[in-house]
Design a protein around this motif. Structure first.
Motif: not given
Length: 107
Positions: A8-9, A11, A84, A86, A94, A96, A98
């Protein structure tokens, strides 16, 4: 610009040239062809936006991360390495985000 998607991120890592482009133009984007037709591609972008919060949009093969202008301007004009946030994209989901300067990158 590099995009990494894991669980769930999201970058994003920008080279020095891409950070400069983002600072002056307010947008940097990359295109990944995924098939023979133009519609068979993924565009991902970072945009400076007149919002107070990070936002993510996705549709028609385009993923865009929008950064509040005040944060973007500070990030590009200082030695701050990353941003960053969230975001709650759905209930109990969520995401995230970055965003980093990849200043050692030579490509």
């Amino acid at each position: 610009m590099k995009l990494r998607i894991e669980d769930n991120s999201l970058r994003l890592r920008l080279s020095a040239e891409e950070v400069e482009q983002f600072a002056t133009v307010g947008r940097v984007a990359a295109l990944v062809p995924l098939g023979p037709a133009a519609a068979d591609s993924l565009t991902y972008a970072l945009e400076r936006a007149e919002t107070e919060e990070f936002r993510v949009t996705y549709g028609a093969g385009a993923l865009t991360v929008k950064v509040p202008a005040t944060l973007a301007n500070h990030w590009t004009s200082t030695d701050q390495n990353g941003l960053s946030a969230t975001l709650m994209v759905a209930e109990n989901q969520p995401l995230k985000i970055l965003i980093e300067k990849d200043l050692d990158c030579l490509h």
